[in-house]
Design a protein around this motif. Structure first.
Motif, PDB file in Angstrom:
ATOM      1  N   ILE A 168       0.836  -1.206   0.000  1.00  0.00           N
ATOM      2  CA  ILE A 168       0.000   0.000   0.000  1.00  0.00           C
ATOM      3  C   ILE A 168       0.870   1.255   0.000  1.00  0.00           C
ATOM      4  N   ASN A 169       1.911   1.255   0.817  1.00  0.00           N
ATOM      5  CA  ASN A 169       2.790   2.431   0.867  1.00  0.00           C
ATOM      6  C   ASN A 169       3.480   2.671  -0.470  1.00  0.00           C
ATOM      7  N   ASP A 170       3.920   1.598  -1.114  1.00  0.00           N
ATOM      8  CA  ASP A 170       4.569   1.744  -2.416  1.00  0.00           C
ATOM      9  C   ASP A 170       3.610   2.322  -3.448  1.00  0.00           C
ATOM     10  N   LEU A 171       2.377   1.836  -3.446  1.00  0.00           N
ATOM     11  CA  LEU A 171       1.388   2.355  -4.387  1.00  0.00           C
ATOM     12  C   LEU A 171       1.154   3.843  -4.167  1.00  0.00           C
ATOM     13  N   SER A 208     -15.191  -8.323  12.545  1.00  0.00           N
ATOM     14  CA  SER A 208     -13.981  -8.133  13.346  1.00  0.00           C
ATOM     15  C   SER A 208     -12.749  -8.018  12.456  1.00  0.00           C
ATOM     16  N   TYR A 209     -12.660  -8.887  11.444  1.00  0.00           N
ATOM     17  CA  TYR A 209     -11.560  -8.832  10.469  1.00  0.00           C
ATOM     18  C   TYR A 209     -11.581  -7.509   9.715  1.00  0.00           C
ATOM     19  N   ALA A 210     -12.764  -7.086   9.284  1.00  0.00           N
ATOM     20  CA  ALA A 210     -12.871  -5.830   8.542  1.00  0.00           C
ATOM     21  C   ALA A 210     -12.416  -4.652   9.395  1.00  0.00           C
ATOM     22  N   ARG A 211     -12.843  -4.612  10.648  1.00  0.00           N
ATOM     23  CA  ARG A 211     -12.432  -3.520  11.535  1.00  0.00           C
ATOM     24  C   ARG A 211     -10.905  -3.504  11.691  1.00  0.00           C
ATOM     25  N   PHE A 212     -10.325  -4.684  11.805  1.00  0.00           N
ATOM     26  CA  PHE A 212      -8.871  -4.772  11.923  1.00  0.00           C
ATOM     27  C   PHE A 212      -8.201  -4.141  10.697  1.00  0.00           C
ATOM     28  N   GLU A 271      -5.824  -0.830  10.416  1.00  0.00           N
ATOM     29  CA  GLU A 271      -4.430  -0.962   9.996  1.00  0.00           C
ATOM     30  C   GLU A 271      -4.112  -0.176   8.721  1.00  0.00           C
ATOM     31  N   PHE A 272      -5.036  -0.173   7.764  1.00  0.00           N
ATOM     32  CA  PHE A 272      -4.707   0.330   6.427  1.00  0.00           C
ATOM     33  C   PHE A 272      -5.582   1.491   5.953  1.00  0.00           C
ATOM     34  N   GLY A 273      -6.633   1.799   6.703  1.00  0.00           N
ATOM     35  CA  GLY A 273      -7.641   2.734   6.208  1.00  0.00           C
ATOM     36  C   GLY A 273      -7.197   4.170   6.099  1.00  0.00           C
ATOM     37  N   ASP A 274      -6.077   4.524   6.724  1.00  0.00           N
ATOM     38  CA  ASP A 274      -5.589   5.896   6.573  1.00  0.00           C
ATOM     39  C   ASP A 274      -5.077   6.151   5.164  1.00  0.00           C
TER      40      ASP A 274
END
Length: 483
Positions: free
Chosen positions: A105-108, A145-149, A153-156
Protein backbone atom coordinates in the motif's frame (compact mmCIF):
# COMPACT_ATOMS: atom_id res chain seq x y z
CA UNK A 1 -15.51 11.22 -22.67
CA UNK A 2 -14.52 10.38 -19.11
CA UNK A 3 -15.10 12.43 -15.95
CA UNK A 4 -12.27 14.15 -14.14
CA UNK A 5 -10.63 11.76 -11.71
CA UNK A 6 -11.80 8.66 -13.56
CA UNK A 7 -10.08 5.58 -12.12
CA UNK A 8 -7.97 3.66 -14.63
CA UNK A 9 -7.02 0.40 -13.02
CA UNK A 10 -6.15 -3.26 -13.17
CA UNK A 11 -7.15 -5.91 -10.66
CA UNK A 12 -5.63 -8.94 -8.92
CA UNK A 13 -6.48 -11.24 -6.01
CA UNK A 14 -4.19 -12.51 -3.28
CA UNK A 15 -4.50 -16.27 -3.79
CA UNK A 16 -4.20 -15.89 -7.54
CA UNK A 17 -0.87 -14.05 -7.56
CA UNK A 18 0.89 -14.08 -4.20
CA UNK A 19 2.13 -17.62 -3.70
CA UNK A 20 3.96 -17.92 -0.39
CA UNK A 21 1.09 -20.11 0.72
CA UNK A 22 2.82 -21.18 3.93
CA UNK A 23 5.47 -18.45 4.22
CA UNK A 24 6.07 -16.24 7.24
CA UNK A 25 3.39 -17.76 9.51
CA UNK A 26 0.52 -17.50 7.03
CA UNK A 27 -2.34 -19.85 7.82
CA UNK A 28 -3.93 -22.14 5.22
CA UNK A 29 -6.97 -20.98 3.27
CA UNK A 30 -9.78 -23.07 1.82
CA UNK A 31 -8.11 -22.80 -1.61
CA UNK A 32 -4.90 -24.25 -0.19
CA UNK A 33 -6.93 -27.16 1.13
CA UNK A 34 -8.98 -27.52 -2.03
CA UNK A 35 -5.90 -27.67 -4.26
CA UNK A 36 -3.88 -29.94 -1.97
CA UNK A 37 -6.60 -32.49 -1.24
CA UNK A 38 -5.41 -35.87 -2.44
CA UNK A 39 -7.45 -38.52 -4.19
CA UNK A 40 -9.82 -36.10 -5.91
CA UNK A 41 -8.58 -35.67 -9.46
CA UNK A 42 -10.12 -33.05 -11.67
CA UNK A 43 -10.72 -30.42 -9.02
CA UNK A 44 -8.23 -28.05 -10.66
CA UNK A 45 -6.76 -28.20 -14.16
CA UNK A 46 -3.70 -30.49 -14.21
CA UNK A 47 -3.77 -30.64 -10.40
CA UNK A 48 -2.23 -27.15 -10.30
CA UNK A 49 -2.29 -24.84 -7.29
CA UNK A 50 -1.48 -21.34 -6.13
CA UNK A 51 1.43 -22.33 -3.89
CA UNK A 52 3.80 -20.09 -5.89
CA UNK A 53 1.79 -18.65 -8.79
CA UNK A 54 3.28 -15.24 -9.73
CA UNK A 55 5.21 -15.24 -6.43
CA UNK A 56 4.05 -11.70 -5.79
CA UNK A 57 4.71 -12.20 -2.07
CA UNK A 58 8.44 -12.10 -2.90
CA UNK A 59 8.29 -10.24 -6.20
CA UNK A 60 5.94 -7.37 -5.35
CA UNK A 61 8.34 -4.77 -6.74
CA UNK A 62 8.05 -6.44 -10.15
CA UNK A 63 4.29 -6.03 -9.91
CA UNK A 64 4.73 -2.39 -8.94
CA UNK A 65 6.87 -1.87 -12.01
CA UNK A 66 4.05 -3.34 -14.13
CA UNK A 67 1.58 -0.95 -12.51
CA UNK A 68 3.86 1.97 -13.32
CA UNK A 69 4.48 0.87 -16.89
CA UNK A 70 0.75 0.87 -17.54
CA UNK A 71 0.34 4.30 -15.95
CA UNK A 72 -2.52 3.13 -13.73
CA UNK A 73 -4.22 5.61 -11.45
CA UNK A 74 -5.70 2.78 -9.34
CA UNK A 75 -4.77 -0.79 -8.47
CA UNK A 76 -7.32 -3.26 -7.14
CA UNK A 77 -5.82 -5.89 -4.85
CA UNK A 78 -7.09 -8.21 -2.15
CA UNK A 79 -5.83 -9.07 1.30
CA UNK A 80 -5.26 -12.67 2.32
CA UNK A 81 -7.30 -13.03 5.50
CA UNK A 82 -5.19 -16.05 6.51
CA UNK A 83 -1.94 -14.14 5.96
CA UNK A 84 -3.07 -11.40 8.32
CA UNK A 85 -4.99 -13.53 10.84
CA UNK A 86 -3.81 -17.16 10.53
CA UNK A 87 -6.74 -18.61 12.48
CA UNK A 88 -9.18 -16.03 11.13
CA UNK A 89 -9.51 -14.10 14.39
CA UNK A 90 -7.87 -10.97 15.71
CA UNK A 91 -6.49 -13.06 18.55
CA UNK A 92 -3.67 -14.23 16.24
CA UNK A 93 -2.37 -11.26 14.26
CA UNK A 94 0.57 -12.07 11.97
CA UNK A 95 2.87 -9.00 11.97
CA UNK A 96 4.73 -10.27 8.88
CA UNK A 97 1.50 -10.27 6.92
CA UNK A 98 0.65 -6.78 8.15
CA UNK A 99 4.12 -5.60 7.14
CA UNK A 100 3.75 -7.07 3.64
CA UNK A 101 0.48 -5.29 2.91
CA UNK A 102 1.76 -2.05 4.43
CA UNK A 103 4.68 -2.26 2.01
CA UNK A 104 2.37 -2.81 -0.96
CA UNK A 105 0.00 0.00 0.00
CA UNK A 106 2.79 2.43 0.87
CA UNK A 107 4.57 1.74 -2.42
CA UNK A 108 1.39 2.36 -4.39
CA UNK A 109 0.65 5.62 -2.61
CA UNK A 110 4.25 6.76 -3.07
CA UNK A 111 3.80 6.19 -6.83
CA UNK A 112 0.55 8.20 -6.84
CA UNK A 113 -1.54 5.06 -7.41
CA UNK A 114 -4.69 4.67 -5.33
CA UNK A 115 -5.31 1.19 -3.91
CA UNK A 116 -8.77 -0.35 -4.05
CA UNK A 117 -8.63 -3.11 -1.45
CA UNK A 118 -10.84 -6.20 -1.33
CA UNK A 119 -11.16 -7.81 2.08
CA UNK A 120 -12.38 -11.19 0.85
CA UNK A 121 -11.68 -12.70 -2.56
CA UNK A 122 -12.64 -16.39 -2.17
CA UNK A 123 -9.83 -17.41 0.26
CA UNK A 124 -11.45 -18.03 3.66
CA UNK A 125 -9.03 -19.14 6.39
CA UNK A 126 -9.33 -22.91 6.72
CA UNK A 127 -9.61 -22.47 10.48
CA UNK A 128 -12.92 -20.69 9.96
CA UNK A 129 -14.12 -23.27 7.45
CA UNK A 130 -13.51 -25.84 10.18
CA UNK A 131 -15.96 -23.86 12.32
CA UNK A 132 -18.68 -24.03 9.68
CA UNK A 133 -17.42 -21.48 7.17
CA UNK A 134 -19.91 -19.22 5.43
CA UNK A 135 -22.76 -21.56 6.35
CA UNK A 136 -22.34 -20.49 9.97
CA UNK A 137 -24.26 -17.41 11.16
CA UNK A 138 -21.20 -16.56 13.29
CA UNK A 139 -19.33 -15.57 10.13
CA UNK A 140 -21.02 -12.16 10.09
CA UNK A 141 -19.43 -11.26 13.42
CA UNK A 142 -16.06 -12.83 12.53
CA UNK A 143 -15.92 -10.96 9.22
CA UNK A 144 -16.84 -7.70 10.89
CA UNK A 145 -13.98 -8.13 13.35
CA UNK A 146 -11.56 -8.83 10.47
CA UNK A 147 -12.87 -5.83 8.54
CA UNK A 148 -12.43 -3.52 11.54
CA UNK A 149 -8.87 -4.77 11.92
CA UNK A 150 -8.12 -3.94 8.28
CA UNK A 151 -9.80 -0.54 8.43
CA UNK A 152 -7.70 0.28 11.49
CA UNK A 153 -4.43 -0.96 10.00
CA UNK A 154 -4.71 0.33 6.43
CA UNK A 155 -7.64 2.73 6.21
CA UNK A 156 -5.59 5.90 6.57
CA UNK A 157 -4.26 5.22 3.04
CA UNK A 158 -7.06 3.15 1.46
CA UNK A 159 -10.06 5.16 0.28
CA UNK A 160 -11.89 2.50 -1.73
CA UNK A 161 -12.87 -0.77 -0.07
CA UNK A 162 -14.61 -3.90 -1.34
CA UNK A 163 -15.89 -6.16 1.43
CA UNK A 164 -16.64 -9.35 -0.52
CA UNK A 165 -15.88 -10.19 -4.13
CA UNK A 166 -18.58 -11.99 -6.12
CA UNK A 167 -20.69 -13.53 -3.35
CA UNK A 168 -22.69 -15.27 -6.10
CA UNK A 169 -19.62 -17.24 -7.19
CA UNK A 170 -18.63 -18.06 -3.62
CA UNK A 171 -22.11 -19.32 -2.87
CA UNK A 172 -22.98 -21.20 -6.06
CA UNK A 173 -19.65 -22.61 -7.23
CA UNK A 174 -18.39 -23.23 -3.73
CA UNK A 175 -21.53 -24.64 -2.10
CA UNK A 176 -23.99 -25.68 -4.83
CA UNK A 177 -21.76 -27.06 -7.61
CA UNK A 178 -18.69 -27.83 -5.49
CA UNK A 179 -16.36 -26.75 -8.32
CA UNK A 180 -14.67 -24.06 -6.20
CA UNK A 181 -13.38 -24.19 -2.64
CA UNK A 182 -14.55 -25.38 -0.20
CA UNK A 183 -16.05 -27.93 -2.61
CA UNK A 184 -19.43 -28.32 -0.88
CA UNK A 185 -22.28 -29.87 -2.87
CA UNK A 186 -25.59 -29.22 -1.14
CA UNK A 187 -27.88 -28.21 -4.00
CA UNK A 188 -30.69 -25.80 -3.36
CA UNK A 189 -29.81 -25.23 0.29
CA UNK A 190 -26.22 -24.26 1.16
CA UNK A 191 -25.75 -21.54 -1.48
CA UNK A 192 -28.73 -19.55 -0.26
CA UNK A 193 -27.51 -19.78 3.33
CA UNK A 194 -23.97 -18.76 2.33
CA UNK A 195 -25.22 -15.81 0.29
CA UNK A 196 -27.39 -14.74 3.22
CA UNK A 197 -24.50 -14.80 5.67
CA UNK A 198 -22.25 -12.93 3.23
CA UNK A 199 -24.82 -10.17 2.98
CA UNK A 200 -25.09 -10.05 6.77
CA UNK A 201 -21.29 -9.88 7.02
CA UNK A 202 -21.07 -7.12 4.43
CA UNK A 203 -23.73 -5.06 6.18
CA UNK A 204 -21.98 -5.30 9.53
CA UNK A 205 -18.64 -4.28 8.03
CA UNK A 206 -20.21 -1.31 6.19
CA UNK A 207 -21.93 -0.11 9.36
CA UNK A 208 -18.68 -0.48 11.30
CA UNK A 209 -16.86 1.66 8.75
CA UNK A 210 -19.66 4.20 8.67
CA UNK A 211 -19.81 4.63 12.44
CA UNK A 212 -16.17 4.18 13.47
CA UNK A 213 -13.90 5.11 10.55
CA UNK A 214 -15.60 7.19 7.88
CA UNK A 215 -15.25 10.54 9.60
CA UNK A 216 -11.48 10.01 10.07
CA UNK A 217 -10.60 8.12 6.90
CA UNK A 218 -13.08 9.58 4.42
CA UNK A 219 -13.29 6.43 2.30
CA UNK A 220 -16.03 4.46 0.58
CA UNK A 221 -17.15 0.84 0.94
CA UNK A 222 -19.06 -1.55 -1.32
CA UNK A 223 -19.15 -5.20 -2.42
CA UNK A 224 -18.26 -6.44 -5.91
CA UNK A 225 -21.12 -8.12 -7.79
CA UNK A 226 -20.65 -10.17 -10.93
CA UNK A 227 -23.30 -10.38 -13.60
CA UNK A 228 -23.79 -11.25 -17.23
CA UNK A 229 -26.06 -9.11 -19.36
CA UNK A 230 -29.08 -11.18 -20.38
CA UNK A 231 -31.83 -10.89 -22.96
CA UNK A 232 -34.73 -13.21 -23.80
CA UNK A 233 -33.80 -15.70 -26.49
CA UNK A 234 -37.13 -15.02 -28.18
CA UNK A 235 -38.14 -11.40 -27.52
CA UNK A 236 -41.71 -12.28 -28.50
CA UNK A 237 -41.97 -15.12 -25.96
CA UNK A 238 -43.55 -14.21 -22.62
CA UNK A 239 -41.87 -17.28 -21.13
CA UNK A 240 -38.42 -16.22 -22.28
CA UNK A 241 -38.98 -12.64 -21.12
CA UNK A 242 -39.95 -13.90 -17.67
CA UNK A 243 -37.00 -16.31 -17.67
CA UNK A 244 -34.56 -13.48 -18.43
CA UNK A 245 -35.98 -11.46 -15.55
CA UNK A 246 -35.55 -14.44 -13.21
CA UNK A 247 -32.01 -14.99 -14.47
CA UNK A 248 -31.03 -11.45 -13.50
CA UNK A 249 -32.86 -11.79 -10.18
CA UNK A 250 -30.94 -14.96 -9.29
CA UNK A 251 -27.53 -13.46 -10.19
CA UNK A 252 -27.17 -9.69 -9.89
CA UNK A 253 -30.46 -9.17 -8.07
CA UNK A 254 -29.69 -11.74 -5.38
CA UNK A 255 -27.24 -9.29 -3.79
CA UNK A 256 -28.05 -5.95 -5.42
CA UNK A 257 -31.71 -5.81 -4.40
CA UNK A 258 -31.03 -6.13 -0.65
CA UNK A 259 -28.27 -3.50 -0.76
CA UNK A 260 -29.48 -1.03 -3.40
CA UNK A 261 -33.24 -1.49 -3.84
CA UNK A 262 -35.43 -2.87 -1.06
CA UNK A 263 -33.40 -4.41 1.74
CA UNK A 264 -34.71 -7.84 0.75
CA UNK A 265 -34.31 -10.42 -2.00
CA UNK A 266 -35.91 -9.78 -5.41
CA UNK A 267 -39.58 -10.78 -5.44
CA UNK A 268 -38.97 -12.96 -8.53
CA UNK A 269 -36.31 -14.91 -6.66
CA UNK A 270 -38.32 -15.29 -3.47
CA UNK A 271 -41.46 -16.43 -5.26
CA UNK A 272 -39.56 -18.90 -7.46
CA UNK A 273 -37.74 -20.54 -4.54
CA UNK A 274 -40.85 -20.69 -2.38
CA UNK A 275 -43.01 -22.08 -5.20
CA UNK A 276 -40.49 -24.78 -6.03
CA UNK A 277 -40.14 -25.71 -2.36
CA UNK A 278 -43.90 -26.15 -2.18
CA UNK A 279 -43.99 -28.25 -5.38
CA UNK A 280 -41.25 -30.54 -4.11
CA UNK A 281 -42.63 -30.76 -0.58
CA UNK A 282 -39.48 -29.32 0.93
CA UNK A 283 -40.23 -28.31 4.54
CA UNK A 284 -41.82 -24.94 5.05
CA UNK A 285 -42.49 -22.90 1.96
CA UNK A 286 -39.82 -20.30 2.77
CA UNK A 287 -37.36 -22.62 4.49
CA UNK A 288 -34.56 -22.48 1.91
CA UNK A 289 -34.17 -18.76 1.16
CA UNK A 290 -33.69 -17.17 4.60
CA UNK A 291 -35.41 -14.01 5.73
CA UNK A 292 -33.63 -10.99 7.18
CA UNK A 293 -34.11 -10.26 10.85
CA UNK A 294 -35.06 -6.80 12.04
CA UNK A 295 -32.51 -7.31 14.82
CA UNK A 296 -29.68 -7.33 12.26
CA UNK A 297 -27.99 -4.18 10.92
CA UNK A 298 -29.99 -2.87 7.97
CA UNK A 299 -28.82 -3.94 4.51
CA UNK A 300 -30.43 -1.25 2.40
CA UNK A 301 -27.96 1.52 1.64
CA UNK A 302 -24.85 -0.38 2.70
CA UNK A 303 -22.84 0.49 -0.41
CA UNK A 304 -21.25 3.80 -1.26
CA UNK A 305 -20.88 2.85 -4.93
CA UNK A 306 -21.82 -0.03 -7.24
CA UNK A 307 -18.88 -2.35 -7.99
CA UNK A 308 -19.54 -4.47 -11.08
CA UNK A 309 -17.59 -7.40 -12.51
CA UNK A 310 -18.71 -8.02 -16.11
CA UNK A 311 -17.36 -10.57 -18.57
CA UNK A 312 -20.04 -11.80 -20.95
CA UNK A 313 -23.70 -11.94 -21.99
CA UNK A 314 -26.38 -14.60 -22.38
CA UNK A 315 -29.62 -15.19 -24.24
CA UNK A 316 -32.11 -16.79 -21.85
CA UNK A 317 -34.91 -19.22 -22.51
CA UNK A 318 -37.52 -20.69 -20.23
CA UNK A 319 -37.30 -24.34 -19.29
CA UNK A 320 -41.08 -24.41 -19.29
CA UNK A 321 -41.60 -25.42 -15.70
CA UNK A 322 -39.87 -28.71 -16.34
CA UNK A 323 -37.01 -28.12 -13.93
CA UNK A 324 -38.57 -30.11 -11.12
CA UNK A 325 -36.78 -33.18 -12.39
CA UNK A 326 -33.57 -31.68 -11.06
CA UNK A 327 -34.89 -32.04 -7.52
CA UNK A 328 -34.07 -29.41 -4.94
CA UNK A 329 -31.48 -27.21 -6.62
CA UNK A 330 -30.85 -23.67 -7.76
CA UNK A 331 -31.29 -24.92 -11.32
CA UNK A 332 -34.83 -26.08 -10.64
CA UNK A 333 -35.64 -22.88 -8.75
CA UNK A 334 -34.41 -20.73 -11.63
CA UNK A 335 -36.24 -22.71 -14.34
CA UNK A 336 -34.31 -20.84 -17.03
CA UNK A 337 -31.31 -21.52 -19.21
CA UNK A 338 -28.66 -19.14 -20.50
CA UNK A 339 -27.26 -19.85 -23.96
CA UNK A 340 -24.77 -18.13 -26.25
CA UNK A 341 -25.73 -16.37 -29.44
CA UNK A 342 -23.75 -18.19 -32.17
CA UNK A 343 -22.83 -14.82 -33.70
CA UNK A 344 -20.80 -13.92 -30.59
CA UNK A 345 -17.08 -14.79 -30.83
CA UNK A 346 -15.55 -16.80 -27.98
CA UNK A 347 -12.30 -16.01 -26.24
CA UNK A 348 -10.40 -18.91 -24.79
CA UNK A 349 -13.01 -20.65 -22.65
CA UNK A 350 -16.40 -21.96 -23.69
CA UNK A 351 -18.44 -19.71 -21.40
CA UNK A 352 -16.76 -16.44 -22.35
CA UNK A 353 -18.41 -14.86 -25.35
CA UNK A 354 -17.08 -11.44 -26.36
CA UNK A 355 -19.98 -8.99 -26.07
CA UNK A 356 -18.70 -5.47 -25.24
CA UNK A 357 -22.11 -3.89 -25.83
CA UNK A 358 -23.48 -6.10 -23.04
CA UNK A 359 -21.56 -3.99 -20.55
CA UNK A 360 -23.23 -0.81 -21.76
CA UNK A 361 -26.62 -2.51 -21.55
CA UNK A 362 -25.93 -3.78 -18.04
CA UNK A 363 -24.72 -0.38 -16.88
CA UNK A 364 -27.93 1.12 -18.21
CA UNK A 365 -29.96 -1.48 -16.34
CA UNK A 366 -28.13 -0.66 -13.11
CA UNK A 367 -28.80 3.06 -13.63
CA UNK A 368 -32.52 2.52 -14.11
CA UNK A 369 -33.04 -0.22 -11.51
CA UNK A 370 -30.87 0.97 -8.63
CA UNK A 371 -31.34 4.74 -8.68
CA UNK A 372 -28.31 5.69 -10.76
CA UNK A 373 -25.47 4.91 -8.33
CA UNK A 374 -21.82 5.75 -8.94
CA UNK A 375 -20.36 2.66 -10.63
CA UNK A 376 -16.89 1.19 -10.81
CA UNK A 377 -16.34 -1.61 -13.32
CA UNK A 378 -14.09 -3.59 -10.99
CA UNK A 379 -13.33 -6.51 -13.35
CA UNK A 380 -13.50 -7.01 -17.10
CA UNK A 381 -11.21 -9.04 -19.32
CA UNK A 382 -10.41 -11.28 -22.26
CA UNK A 383 -8.77 -14.70 -21.93
CA UNK A 384 -6.24 -16.70 -23.90
CA UNK A 385 -6.02 -20.48 -23.85
CA UNK A 386 -3.36 -22.61 -25.47
CA UNK A 387 -0.50 -20.99 -27.35
CA UNK A 388 0.41 -17.64 -25.86
CA UNK A 389 0.17 -14.64 -28.19
CA UNK A 390 2.19 -11.71 -26.86
CA UNK A 391 0.96 -9.79 -29.91
CA UNK A 392 -2.65 -10.29 -28.75
CA UNK A 393 -4.51 -8.32 -31.40
CA UNK A 394 -7.94 -9.70 -30.47
CA UNK A 395 -7.55 -8.63 -26.86
CA UNK A 396 -6.44 -5.17 -28.01
CA UNK A 397 -9.63 -4.87 -30.04
CA UNK A 398 -11.65 -6.12 -27.07
CA UNK A 399 -10.32 -3.43 -24.74
CA UNK A 400 -10.81 -0.71 -27.33
CA UNK A 401 -14.39 -1.77 -28.04
CA UNK A 402 -15.29 -2.29 -24.37
CA UNK A 403 -13.88 1.03 -23.18
CA UNK A 404 -15.80 2.72 -26.01
CA UNK A 405 -18.98 1.10 -24.65
CA UNK A 406 -18.14 2.45 -21.19
CA UNK A 407 -17.77 5.91 -22.73
CA UNK A 408 -21.15 5.50 -24.42
CA UNK A 409 -22.69 4.47 -21.09
CA UNK A 410 -21.34 7.66 -19.55
CA UNK A 411 -22.95 9.59 -22.41
CA UNK A 412 -26.17 7.74 -21.53
CA UNK A 413 -26.00 9.26 -18.06
CA UNK A 414 -24.56 6.30 -16.17
CA UNK A 415 -22.25 7.55 -13.42
CA UNK A 416 -19.28 5.32 -14.24
CA UNK A 417 -16.33 6.38 -12.11
CA UNK A 418 -13.68 3.83 -13.01
CA UNK A 419 -12.65 0.82 -15.05
CA UNK A 420 -10.39 -2.02 -13.87
CA UNK A 421 -9.04 -4.58 -16.32
CA UNK A 422 -8.79 -8.19 -15.21
CA UNK A 423 -5.99 -8.82 -14.74
CA UNK A 424 -2.66 -7.11 -14.21
CA UNK A 425 -0.89 -10.47 -14.56
CA UNK A 426 -1.50 -13.93 -15.91
CA UNK A 427 -2.30 -15.85 -12.75
CA UNK A 428 -3.94 -18.87 -11.14
CA UNK A 429 -7.46 -18.80 -12.54
CA UNK A 430 -9.13 -20.93 -9.89
CA UNK A 431 -10.33 -24.31 -11.23
CA UNK A 432 -8.74 -23.50 -14.61
CA UNK A 433 -5.31 -23.26 -13.01
CA UNK A 434 -2.75 -21.63 -15.30
CA UNK A 435 -4.43 -22.83 -18.49
CA UNK A 436 -6.38 -19.58 -18.90
CA UNK A 437 -4.56 -16.25 -19.16
CA UNK A 438 -6.18 -12.86 -18.64
CA UNK A 439 -3.10 -10.75 -17.93
CA UNK A 440 -1.98 -7.45 -19.35
CA UNK A 441 1.43 -8.94 -18.56
CA UNK A 442 2.48 -12.44 -19.54
CA UNK A 443 4.04 -14.44 -16.70
CA UNK A 444 6.43 -17.30 -17.45
CA UNK A 445 5.51 -19.82 -14.77
CA UNK A 446 8.25 -22.20 -15.91
CA UNK A 447 11.00 -19.92 -14.58
CA UNK A 448 11.75 -19.31 -10.90
CA UNK A 449 11.95 -15.57 -11.43
CA UNK A 450 8.46 -15.48 -12.97
CA UNK A 451 9.46 -12.87 -15.57
CA UNK A 452 6.69 -10.48 -16.60
CA UNK A 453 6.36 -9.37 -20.24
CA UNK A 454 3.81 -6.80 -21.33
CA UNK A 455 1.33 -8.02 -23.92
CA UNK A 456 0.48 -5.76 -26.83
CA UNK A 457 -2.89 -5.22 -25.14
CA UNK A 458 -1.04 -3.83 -22.14
CA UNK A 459 0.69 -1.29 -24.34
CA UNK A 460 -2.62 -0.31 -25.95
CA UNK A 461 -4.33 0.01 -22.57
CA UNK A 462 -1.44 2.19 -21.38
CA UNK A 463 -2.00 4.49 -24.40
CA UNK A 464 -5.70 4.83 -23.52
CA UNK A 465 -4.82 5.66 -19.92
CA UNK A 466 -2.18 8.20 -20.98
CA UNK A 467 -4.75 9.95 -23.14
CA UNK A 468 -7.22 10.35 -20.28
CA UNK A 469 -5.15 10.27 -17.09
CA UNK A 470 -5.23 13.53 -15.08
CA UNK A 471 -2.10 15.65 -14.89
CA UNK A 472 0.47 15.32 -12.11
CA UNK A 473 -1.09 18.14 -10.08
CA UNK A 474 -4.56 16.59 -10.04
CA UNK A 475 -6.09 16.04 -6.60
CA UNK A 476 -6.29 12.26 -6.46
CA UNK A 477 -7.22 9.66 -3.91
CA UNK A 478 -10.33 11.28 -2.48
CA UNK A 479 -13.20 8.88 -2.91
CA UNK A 480 -15.84 11.50 -2.22
CA UNK A 481 -14.95 13.32 -5.42
CA UNK A 482 -15.95 10.26 -7.44
CA UNK A 483 -19.23 9.43 -5.73
Amino acid sequence: MFPSGFAWGAATAAYQIEGGWDSDDKGPSIWDTFCHREGEEGRVFAAQNGDVSCNSYELWRKDLQCVQELGLTHYRMSLSWARLLPDGTTGTVNPKGVRYYNTVINDLVACNVSPMVTLYHFDLPQALQDRGGWKSPDMATLFDSYARFCFEEFGDRVKLWITINEPYVCAKLGHEDGSHAPGVKQPGVAAYLVGHNMLRAHARAWHSYDSLFRSKQNGAVSLALNSDWVEPLDPASAGDISAAERFLAFTLGWFAWPVFATGDYPPAMRSAVDAQSARLGYGGVDSRLPGFSEDEPALLGTADFFALNYYTSRKVRSRGGGAGGDGVSMKSDLDAEGVLDPSWPLCGVSWLAVVPRGLRNLLGYIKETFNNPAVYVTENGFSQVGAVEIDDVQRCRFYHDTIMEVAEAIEDGVRVRGYFAWSLLDNFEWADGFSVRFGLFHVDFSEDGRPRTMYRSGREYAKIIAKHRPGPNADKGKAEKLL
